[in-house]
Design a protein around this motif. Structure first.
Motif, PDB file in Angstrom:
ATOM      1  N   ASP A 160      53.581  38.730  48.965  1.00  0.00           N
ATOM      2  CA  ASP A 160      52.433  37.822  48.839  1.00  0.00           C
ATOM      3  C   ASP A 160      51.337  38.439  47.981  1.00  0.00           C
ATOM      4  O   ASP A 160      50.729  37.753  47.136  1.00  0.00           O
ATOM      5  N   TYR A 161      51.075  39.735  48.197  1.00  0.00           N
ATOM      6  CA  TYR A 161      50.015  40.410  47.440  1.00  0.00           C
ATOM      7  C   TYR A 161      50.424  40.548  45.971  1.00  0.00           C
ATOM      8  O   TYR A 161      49.608  40.365  45.058  1.00  0.00           O
ATOM      9  N   ASN A 162      51.702  40.850  45.741  1.00  0.00           N
ATOM     10  CA  ASN A 162      52.219  40.943  44.380  1.00  0.00           C
ATOM     11  C   ASN A 162      52.057  39.596  43.661  1.00  0.00           C
ATOM     12  O   ASN A 162      51.643  39.535  42.497  1.00  0.00           O
ATOM     13  N   ARG A 163      52.333  38.518  44.385  1.00  0.00           N
ATOM     14  CA  ARG A 163      52.188  37.175  43.823  1.00  0.00           C
ATOM     15  C   ARG A 163      50.717  36.881  43.516  1.00  0.00           C
ATOM     16  O   ARG A 163      50.406  36.239  42.512  1.00  0.00           O
ATOM     17  N   TYR A 164      49.829  37.346  44.395  1.00  0.00           N
ATOM     18  CA  TYR A 164      48.397  37.138  44.154  1.00  0.00           C
ATOM     19  C   TYR A 164      47.985  37.782  42.833  1.00  0.00           C
ATOM     20  O   TYR A 164      47.289  37.161  42.017  1.00  0.00           O
ATOM     21  N   PHE A 165      48.405  39.026  42.631  1.00  0.00           N
ATOM     22  CA  PHE A 165      48.044  39.713  41.393  1.00  0.00           C
ATOM     23  C   PHE A 165      48.542  38.935  40.174  1.00  0.00           C
ATOM     24  O   PHE A 165      47.848  38.827  39.160  1.00  0.00           O
ATOM     25  N   MET A 166      49.753  38.386  40.276  1.00  0.00           N
ATOM     26  CA  MET A 166      50.344  37.690  39.134  1.00  0.00           C
ATOM     27  C   MET A 166      49.665  36.354  38.859  1.00  0.00           C
ATOM     28  O   MET A 166      49.673  35.873  37.718  1.00  0.00           O
ATOM     29  N   GLU A 167      49.072  35.748  39.888  1.00  0.00           N
ATOM     30  CA  GLU A 167      48.501  34.410  39.744  1.00  0.00           C
ATOM     31  C   GLU A 167      46.987  34.414  39.516  1.00  0.00           C
ATOM     32  O   GLU A 167      46.400  33.349  39.289  1.00  0.00           O
ATOM     33  N   HIS A 168      46.349  35.576  39.576  1.00  0.00           N
ATOM     34  CA  HIS A 168      44.896  35.657  39.414  1.00  0.00           C
ATOM     35  C   HIS A 168      44.547  36.720  38.369  1.00  0.00           C
ATOM     36  O   HIS A 168      45.429  37.394  37.821  1.00  0.00           O
ATOM     37  N   THR A 169      43.270  36.874  38.126  1.00  0.00           N
ATOM     38  CA  THR A 169      42.800  37.877  37.161  1.00  0.00           C
ATOM     39  C   THR A 169      41.769  38.816  37.766  1.00  0.00           C
ATOM     40  O   THR A 169      41.329  39.749  37.101  1.00  0.00           O
ATOM     41  N   GLN A 170      41.378  38.569  39.014  1.00  0.00           N
ATOM     42  CA  GLN A 170      40.403  39.432  39.655  1.00  0.00           C
ATOM     43  C   GLN A 170      40.474  39.303  41.170  1.00  0.00           C
ATOM     44  O   GLN A 170      40.962  38.317  41.706  1.00  0.00           O
ATOM     45  N   VAL A 171      39.977  40.345  41.849  1.00  0.00           N
ATOM     46  CA  VAL A 171      39.826  40.346  43.303  1.00  0.00           C
ATOM     47  C   VAL A 171      38.329  40.421  43.563  1.00  0.00           C
ATOM     48  O   VAL A 171      37.685  41.422  43.241  1.00  0.00           O
ATOM     49  N   GLY A 172      37.750  39.372  44.118  1.00  0.00           N
ATOM     50  CA  GLY A 172      36.299  39.320  44.223  1.00  0.00           C
ATOM     51  C   GLY A 172      35.707  39.341  42.829  1.00  0.00           C
ATOM     52  O   GLY A 172      36.103  38.551  41.958  1.00  0.00           O
ATOM     53  N   ASP A 173      34.791  40.274  42.585  1.00  0.00           N
ATOM     54  CA  ASP A 173      34.177  40.421  41.257  1.00  0.00           C
ATOM     55  C   ASP A 173      34.863  41.494  40.419  1.00  0.00           C
ATOM     56  O   ASP A 173      34.405  41.796  39.313  1.00  0.00           O
ATOM     57  N   THR A 174      35.944  42.080  40.933  1.00  0.00           N
ATOM     58  CA  THR A 174      36.644  43.147  40.224  1.00  0.00           C
ATOM     59  C   THR A 174      37.821  42.579  39.439  1.00  0.00           C
ATOM     60  O   THR A 174      38.782  42.080  40.018  1.00  0.00           O
ATOM     61  N   LYS A 175      37.734  42.643  38.123  1.00  0.00           N
ATOM     62  CA  LYS A 175      38.791  42.114  37.268  1.00  0.00           C
ATOM     63  C   LYS A 175      39.889  43.173  37.067  1.00  0.00           C
ATOM     64  O   LYS A 175      39.660  44.361  37.209  1.00  0.00           O
ATOM     65  N   TYR A 176      41.070  42.699  36.719  1.00  0.00           N
ATOM     66  CA  TYR A 176      42.177  43.613  36.460  1.00  0.00           C
ATOM     67  C   TYR A 176      43.087  43.034  35.381  1.00  0.00           C
ATOM     68  O   TYR A 176      43.082  41.836  35.115  1.00  0.00           O
ATOM     69  N   GLU A 177      43.866  43.922  34.775  1.00  0.00           N
ATOM     70  CA  GLU A 177      44.905  43.527  33.832  1.00  0.00           C
ATOM     71  C   GLU A 177      46.255  43.747  34.506  1.00  0.00           C
ATOM     72  O   GLU A 177      46.349  44.456  35.513  1.00  0.00           O
ATOM     73  N   LEU A 178      47.315  43.167  33.931  1.00  0.00           N
ATOM     74  CA  LEU A 178      48.643  43.253  34.531  1.00  0.00           C
ATOM     75  C   LEU A 178      49.597  44.074  33.674  1.00  0.00           C
ATOM     76  O   LEU A 178      49.534  44.041  32.443  1.00  0.00           O
ATOM     77  N   LEU A 179      50.479  44.795  34.362  1.00  0.00           N
ATOM     78  CA  LEU A 179      51.597  45.462  33.705  1.00  0.00           C
ATOM     79  C   LEU A 179      52.857  45.122  34.493  1.00  0.00           C
ATOM     80  O   LEU A 179      53.016  45.551  35.638  1.00  0.00           O
TER      81      LEU A 179
END
Length: 203
Positions: A160-179
């Motif tokens: 579920d958490y892996n899917r969240y990362f793939m479907e979003h671009t940030q957690v709260g106000d913290t943005k992230y990129e994907l690899l």
């Protein structure tokens, strides 16, 4: 340590930041500090953060790699204050290491949303996150065969958490990129992360 005033000994977390200087509100003394990015390698449990970090540490790299899990034994995950303290410790250690001019890359899964809210985040020029993700079949295989995990709740939570990362671009106000590491070896992932770090902060 850098927030301790050498003039009056004030060790409280009450310093003002003016550009690249700290100012003591008690005596008015000012001193310079280094402000660099805080780097975070994130992703769900079992995706390969620790494996990647170990592979990076085998190389000759120009940044420090640390695992945030070294502090998890002191954390009550159900207590918000405890989680905030964990993130505060990570930020506090990082800001002191950075004063030597050395960047820090932490591996950690959760609490990314708390970094902009903790006191010590003010010492970083920015917070840069890279999330490792993979397809669900590969993740299940990594967890079951690679780590011997049989707890279906744990596995499903990670998926579920892996899917969240793939479907979003940030957690709260913290943005992230994907690899996406689905078809990559640990050495290839380490290469990609090292290149990502250099591309972000050594340009």
């Amino acid at each position: 340590m850098i927030e301790i005033c050498s003039n009056c000994g004030n060790y409280e977390w009450d310093k003002e930041i003016i550009e690249n200087k700290l100012r003591c509100p008690k005596c008015g003394a000012e001193w310079e500090f280094k402000s660099l990015p805080l780097l975070i390698l994130t992703g769900c449990s079992g995706v390969g953060k620790t494996t990647t970090a170990i592979e990076i540490m085998r190389r000759k790299v120009d940044f420090v790699v640390l695992d945030a899990d070294i502090f998890t034994g002191f954390i009550n995950w159900d207590d918000e204050e405890s989680c905030n303290k964990w993130v505060e410790i990570i930020a506090n250690i990082s800001k002191d290491i950075i004063q030597s001019g050395t960047l820090v890359l932490w591996t950690m899964a959760g609490c990314l949303d708390r970094f902009p809210k903790v006191y010590n985040s003010r010492y970083f020029s920015e917070i840069i996150c890279l999330a490792l993700v993979t397809d669900e079949d590969s993740l299940r295989q990594r967890m079951q065969e690679g780590r011997g995990i049989t707890d279906e709740n744990w596995i499903n939570s990670s998926c579920d958490y892996n899917r969240y990362f793939m479907e979003h671009t940030q957690v709260g106000d913290t943005k992230y990129e994907l690899l996406d590491i689905s078809m990559k070896s640990p050495k290839e992932v380490a290469d990609d992360v090292i290149n990502w770090v250099h591309g972000k902060v050594f340009v």
